[in-house]
Scaffold this active site. Sequence first.
Site, PDB file in Angstrom:
ATOM      1  CG  MET A  29      -4.691   9.565  55.490  1.00 47.21           C
ATOM      2  SD  MET A  29      -4.959   8.110  56.609  1.00 47.21           S
ATOM      3  CE  MET A  29      -5.131   7.207  55.687  1.00 47.21           C
ATOM      4  CB  CYS A  30      -3.968  13.825  58.768  1.00 45.37           C
ATOM      5  SG  CYS A  30      -4.686  13.503  61.126  1.00 45.37           S
ATOM      6  NE  ARG A  31       3.639  10.410  62.959  1.00 49.56           N
ATOM      7  CZ  ARG A  31       3.374  10.137  64.259  1.00 49.56           C
ATOM      8  NH1 ARG A  31       2.278  10.412  65.126  1.00 49.56           N
ATOM      9  NH2 ARG A  31       4.391   9.681  64.669  1.00 49.56           N
ATOM     10  CG  MET A  89      -1.036   8.631  56.983  1.00 56.35           C
ATOM     11  SD  MET A  89      -1.068   7.160  55.193  1.00 56.35           S
ATOM     12  CE  MET A  89      -0.237   6.497  54.784  1.00 56.35           C
TER      13      MET A  89
END
Length: 114
Positions: A65-67, A93
């Site tokens: 996961m990242c932005r 996210m």
Amino acid sequence: MNFGPLPTVDVAAVPADGFVLDVREDDEWAAGHVDGALHIPMSDFVGRFGELTEAAQDGRRVHVMCRVGGRSAQVTQYLVQQGIDAVNIDGGMLAWDGAGRPMVTDSGNPAFVV
């Protein structure tokens, strides 16, 4: 070297008890994150790789996961090359929040995505 298409999953496909690796930076993590996720910022990733291999030693899938999905795609590709069952969370996210999936903060403040 081309390893084919990057394994990717939709946020809805991440199990509630799934193993999430969050590669965002500390300020992003502090604003809001997935409860129980392992936080290793991409900038520290190579130096802290052992933390991930220890956490994933049971062979379970790693949901990265990242932005929005760019940094996590790079980390996912690296993990796949190391033989780890890793998938990139499509939309990161922002998609997680948009889907109404739960987020927490360490401070107890309302969680949000920066």
